[in-house]
Motif scaffolding. Structure first.
Motif, mmCIF file in Angstrom:
data_model
loop_
_atom_site.group_PDB
_atom_site.id
_atom_site.type_symbol
_atom_site.label_atom_id
_atom_site.label_comp_id
_atom_site.label_asym_id
_atom_site.label_seq_id
_atom_site.Cartn_x
_atom_site.Cartn_y
_atom_site.Cartn_z
ATOM 1 N N VAL A 125 0.842 -1.192 0.000
ATOM 2 C CA VAL A 125 0.000 0.000 0.000
ATOM 3 C C VAL A 125 0.884 1.252 0.000
ATOM 4 N N TRP A 126 1.907 1.248 0.850
ATOM 5 C CA TRP A 126 2.812 2.399 0.882
ATOM 6 C C TRP A 126 3.564 2.532 -0.446
ATOM 7 N N HIS A 127 3.941 1.403 -1.029
ATOM 8 C CA HIS A 127 4.637 1.436 -2.324
ATOM 9 C C HIS A 127 3.767 2.112 -3.378
ATOM 10 N N GLY A 128 2.465 1.838 -3.350
ATOM 11 C CA GLY A 128 1.563 2.499 -4.289
ATOM 12 C C GLY A 128 1.513 3.997 -4.067
ATOM 13 N N LEU A 129 1.412 4.412 -2.794
ATOM 14 C CA LEU A 129 1.406 5.840 -2.475
ATOM 15 C C LEU A 129 2.720 6.496 -2.906
ATOM 16 N N LEU A 130 3.841 5.859 -2.585
ATOM 17 C CA LEU A 130 5.150 6.396 -2.930
ATOM 18 C C LEU A 130 5.303 6.537 -4.443
ATOM 19 N N THR A 131 4.877 5.526 -5.182
ATOM 20 C CA THR A 131 5.000 5.576 -6.643
ATOM 21 C C THR A 131 4.164 6.699 -7.229
ATOM 22 N N TRP A 132 2.950 6.881 -6.693
ATOM 23 C CA TRP A 132 2.110 7.972 -7.193
ATOM 24 C C TRP A 132 2.799 9.317 -6.987
ATOM 25 N N CYS A 133 3.349 9.510 -5.807
ATOM 26 C CA CYS A 133 4.020 10.783 -5.514
ATOM 27 C C CYS A 133 5.242 10.982 -6.411
ATOM 28 N N GLU A 134 5.983 9.919 -6.652
ATOM 29 C CA GLU A 134 7.154 10.029 -7.523
ATOM 30 C C GLU A 134 6.751 10.382 -8.952
ATOM 31 N N VAL B 211 -3.483 -0.737 -5.577
ATOM 32 C CA VAL B 211 -4.513 0.198 -6.024
ATOM 33 C C VAL B 211 -4.894 1.141 -4.887
ATOM 34 N N ALA B 212 -4.965 0.622 -3.660
ATOM 35 C CA ALA B 212 -5.285 1.478 -2.517
ATOM 36 C C ALA B 212 -4.228 2.558 -2.344
ATOM 37 N N GLY B 213 -2.949 2.191 -2.434
ATOM 38 C CA GLY B 213 -1.885 3.177 -2.284
ATOM 39 C C GLY B 213 -1.898 4.223 -3.376
ATOM 40 N N LEU B 214 -2.083 3.788 -4.618
ATOM 41 C CA LEU B 214 -2.157 4.745 -5.726
ATOM 42 C C LEU B 214 -3.345 5.687 -5.545
ATOM 43 N N SER B 215 -4.468 5.137 -5.145
ATOM 44 C CA SER B 215 -5.682 5.949 -4.998
ATOM 45 C C SER B 215 -5.555 6.937 -3.855
ATOM 46 N N ILE B 216 -4.893 6.535 -2.772
ATOM 47 C CA ILE B 216 -4.660 7.470 -1.674
ATOM 48 C C ILE B 216 -3.704 8.573 -2.129
ATOM 49 N N GLY B 217 -2.686 8.213 -2.902
ATOM 50 C CA GLY B 217 -1.798 9.233 -3.438
ATOM 51 C C GLY B 217 -2.537 10.244 -4.288
ATOM 52 N N ARG B 218 -3.399 9.763 -5.159
ATOM 53 C CA ARG B 218 -4.189 10.676 -5.998
ATOM 54 C C ARG B 218 -5.103 11.543 -5.151
ATOM 55 N N MET B 219 -5.680 10.962 -4.102
ATOM 56 C CA MET B 219 -6.570 11.711 -3.219
ATOM 57 C C MET B 219 -5.820 12.797 -2.456
ATOM 58 N N LEU B 220 -4.602 12.489 -2.008
ATOM 59 C CA LEU B 220 -3.872 13.420 -1.146
ATOM 60 C C LEU B 220 -3.128 14.500 -1.907
ATOM 61 N N VAL B 221 -2.498 14.149 -3.033
ATOM 62 C CA VAL B 221 -1.622 15.121 -3.705
ATOM 63 C C VAL B 221 -2.055 15.465 -5.122
ATOM 64 N N GLY B 222 -3.068 14.755 -5.672
ATOM 65 C CA GLY B 222 -3.511 15.047 -7.026
ATOM 66 C C GLY B 222 -2.470 14.635 -8.048
ATOM 67 N N GLY B 223 -2.562 15.208 -9.230
ATOM 68 C CA GLY B 223 -1.601 14.891 -10.276
ATOM 69 C C GLY B 223 -2.261 14.303 -11.506
ATOM 70 N N ASP B 224 -1.661 14.596 -12.652
ATOM 71 C CA ASP B 224 -2.226 14.179 -13.937
ATOM 72 C C ASP B 224 -1.498 12.931 -14.440
#
Length: 310
Positions: A77-86, A117-130
């Protein structure tokens, strides 16, 4: 033995009581018989991930796998969030994630996909991005037939070089999952696969795959024999004989059934018009199969990943 119904109730209680922002991701059943690495179904068995104030652990898990999943940056889950932010060139939020999952680990119901998917979705929710989350989830997970149903809901077909196609399953269909008291890693299950498929077998699988998708979407009759596969199921049944015996018994009884993902879970698609008690019908067919079987009815999920408390 893992109790899917009990885990499901626990996660739904967490969903009902949490006030934290988060996401709910459904389980998924990949391959759907002949649709190897191309077709998947979303099932209403949830993973809840919420954003909490920072603690020593990056991720705190509850439910399925809670005692063996990592709590640091290696958690999926954290890996998904981290990847989204990167990928969006955003700073990593200083948060801890609480993850409540009802999806058994290494069971063939997309636990790793739901986590990513949860990590990616949380990343999108928290920081946005295209960034195209469908493409990124497919890239990270490697299995579009798990990742995309978890994101989109319904039954999803993913051709290699074009966009996913999503369909809504027939309303009378219920997925009854049969979970043997065993686990199977995707790596081990893939290592059993043949390296070459005869052309005639590949052509037959393609035809059956089209029929399966049309049948589940209500565009054609649903025929149990269409769920036969020659690419992955025979080899996997050799190392998962209980799963193979369940599929054979169900198909012989006229119920569409297939190995869910890499197994060992078996999925049966039961029409409530034919069987008012889908779970009971499956249990009756499998009454002579030896070993412990956790048999649970799961509705189809058509909403995919959703955000809460935002």
């Amino acid at each position: 033995m893992f109790d899917i119904a009990r885990a499901d109730r626990s996660v739904r209680e967490a969903i009902a009581t949490t006030t934290s922002p988060g996401v709910i991701v459904p389980a998924s059943s990949a391959n759907v018989g002949p649709g190897y690495d191309a077709v998947g179904l979303a099932l209403d068995l949830p993973l809840l991930a919420t954003v909490e104030p920072p603690q020593a652990a990056r991720v705190i898990s509850f439910g399925a796998g809670a005692d063996e999943l990592p709590t640091d940056e290696t958690n999926a889950v954290w890996h998904g969030l981290l990847t989204w932010c990167e990928r969006t060139h955003q700073s990593i939020p200083d948060v801890t994630l609480h993850v409540h999952s009802a999806i058994p680990l290494e069971g063939g119901l997309g636990s790793s996909s739901a986590a990513l998917v949860a990590g990616l979705s949380i990343g999108r929710m928290l920081v946005g991005g295209d960034v195209d989350i469908n493409e990124l989830a497919t890239e990270l997970e490697g299995h579009p037939d798990n990742a995309l149903p978890a994101l989109l809901g319904g039954i999803v077909v993913k051709p290699v070089h074009s966009a996913p196609r999503r369909f809504i399953p027939r309303r009378d269909l219920v997925c009854v999952v049969v979970h043997p008291d065993e686990r199977m890693s995707t790596t081990q299950a893939r290592s059993a696969l043949p390296t070459h498929i005869p052309l005639a077998d590949a052509a037959a699988n393609a035809a059956r795959c089209a029929a399966v998708v049309m049948g589940i979407a209500g565009l054609a009759p649903l025929d149990p024999t269409d769920f036969e596969d020659v690419i992955h199921q025979p080899a996997r049944f050799a190392i998962m004989p209980t799963s193979g015996a369940c599929v054979t018994a169900l198909v012989n009884a006229g119920i569409p059934a297939f190995l869910s993902g890499a197994g060992p879970t078996v999925a049966a698609l039961v029409s409530t018009a034919d069987h008012p008690d889908p779970q009971g019908a499956v249990r009756q067919v499998l009454s002579d199969i030896p070993g412990q079987l956790d048999i649970v009815s799961l509705p189809m999920n058509t909403s995919g990943t959703i955000t809460i408390n935002v």
